[in-house]
Design a protein around this motif. Sequence first.
Motif, PDB file in Angstrom:
ATOM      1  N   ASN A  22       0.865  -1.179   0.000  1.00 30.88           N
ATOM      2  CA  ASN A  22       0.000   0.000   0.000  1.00 30.88           C
ATOM      3  C   ASN A  22       0.901   1.228   0.000  1.00 30.88           C
ATOM      4  OD1 ASN A  22      -2.162   1.674   0.205  1.00 30.88           O
ATOM      5  ND2 ASN A  22      -2.695   1.128   2.296  1.00 30.88           N
ATOM      6  N   SER A  25       0.715   8.305   0.307  1.00 30.45           N
ATOM      7  CA  SER A  25       1.168   9.634  -0.100  1.00 30.45           C
ATOM      8  C   SER A  25       1.129  10.558   1.109  1.00 30.45           C
ATOM      9  CB  SER A  25       0.235  10.169  -1.185  1.00 30.45           C
ATOM     10  OG  SER A  25       0.574  11.485  -1.532  1.00 30.45           O
ATOM     11  N   GLN A  34      -6.379  16.867  -3.884  1.00 24.99           N
ATOM     12  CA  GLN A  34      -6.904  16.815  -2.516  1.00 24.99           C
ATOM     13  C   GLN A  34      -7.956  17.903  -2.307  1.00 24.99           C
ATOM     14  OE1 GLN A  34      -4.386  16.034   0.950  1.00 24.99           O
ATOM     15  NE2 GLN A  34      -2.668  15.901  -0.470  1.00 24.99           N
ATOM     16  N   SER A  67      -8.275  11.624   1.224  1.00 24.78           N
ATOM     17  CA  SER A  67      -8.353  10.608   0.179  1.00 24.78           C
ATOM     18  C   SER A  67      -8.823  11.249  -1.131  1.00 24.78           C
ATOM     19  CB  SER A  67      -9.274   9.465   0.595  1.00 24.78           C
ATOM     20  OG  SER A  67     -10.583   9.924   0.814  1.00 24.78           O
ATOM     21  N   TYR A  69      -8.570  10.696  -5.859  1.00 26.03           N
ATOM     22  CA  TYR A  69      -8.114   9.993  -7.053  1.00 26.03           C
ATOM     23  C   TYR A  69      -7.232  10.932  -7.853  1.00 26.03           C
ATOM     24  CZ  TYR A  69     -11.383   6.232  -6.163  1.00 26.03           C
ATOM     25  OH  TYR A  69     -12.043   5.176  -5.594  1.00 26.03           O
ATOM     26  N   TYR A  70      -6.241  10.353  -8.536  1.00 27.97           N
ATOM     27  CA  TYR A  70      -5.288  11.131  -9.301  1.00 27.97           C
ATOM     28  C   TYR A  70      -4.982  10.366 -10.581  1.00 27.97           C
ATOM     29  CZ  TYR A  70      -1.095  13.870 -10.307  1.00 27.97           C
ATOM     30  OH  TYR A  70      -0.165  14.680 -10.890  1.00 27.97           O
ATOM     31  N   TYR A  77      -5.868   6.499 -10.122  1.00 31.69           N
ATOM     32  CA  TYR A  77      -5.390   5.757  -8.963  1.00 31.69           C
ATOM     33  C   TYR A  77      -5.936   6.396  -7.700  1.00 31.69           C
ATOM     34  CZ  TYR A  77      -2.150   3.466 -12.092  1.00 31.69           C
ATOM     35  OH  TYR A  77      -1.604   2.724 -13.103  1.00 31.69           O
ATOM     36  N   TYR A  79      -5.585   7.480  -3.923  1.00 30.05           N
ATOM     37  CA  TYR A  79      -4.543   7.866  -2.972  1.00 30.05           C
ATOM     38  C   TYR A  79      -5.185   8.190  -1.637  1.00 30.05           C
ATOM     39  CZ  TYR A  79      -1.023   8.397  -6.625  1.00 30.05           C
ATOM     40  OH  TYR A  79      -0.144   8.166  -7.633  1.00 30.05           O
ATOM     41  N   SER A  80      -4.429   7.982  -0.603  1.00 27.19           N
ATOM     42  CA  SER A  80      -4.868   8.329   0.735  1.00 27.19           C
ATOM     43  C   SER A  80      -3.733   9.071   1.414  1.00 27.19           C
ATOM     44  CB  SER A  80      -5.223   7.048   1.500  1.00 27.19           C
ATOM     45  OG  SER A  80      -5.731   7.343   2.757  1.00 27.19           O
ATOM     46  N   ALA A  81      -3.860  10.380   1.489  1.00 18.68           N
ATOM     47  CA  ALA A  81      -2.797  11.203   2.077  1.00 18.68           C
ATOM     48  C   ALA A  81      -2.998  11.274   3.583  1.00 18.68           C
ATOM     49  CB  ALA A  81      -2.816  12.596   1.466  1.00 18.68           C
TER      50      ALA A  81
END
Length: 101
Positions: A22, A25, A34, A67, A69-70, A77, A79-81
């Motif tokens: 996993n 980011s 974001q 969280s 998408y990028y 994809y 992402y979960s910052a």
Amino acid sequence: PGEGRQLQFLAELCRRAPRLLNVVSSENNFLGPQARFREIRRRRAAAVGEDAARLDAELRLATSEGSFYYEVNNEEYFYSAVSPRVEERRLRAAGFRDVDV
């Protein structure tokens, strides 16, 4: 909305596979996406009916703060910052035992 969808997704991954890579980011990457998803979550909180359903479809798993998408090479994809501590806690809550973030 909230952690629910992502936690359910991680729990399902845990049931299907003993290992997971996993990529996390940091909270200071991808600020534009974001902000976009933060705004969608803000609008979703006040939405009802068809508007709520449309925003849910746009959010997909990106229901929790940080969280999003990028797009990379025409692929989206998730992402979960989050901080490493938060990600470790989420993975353990989903059922993963040997977590190294």
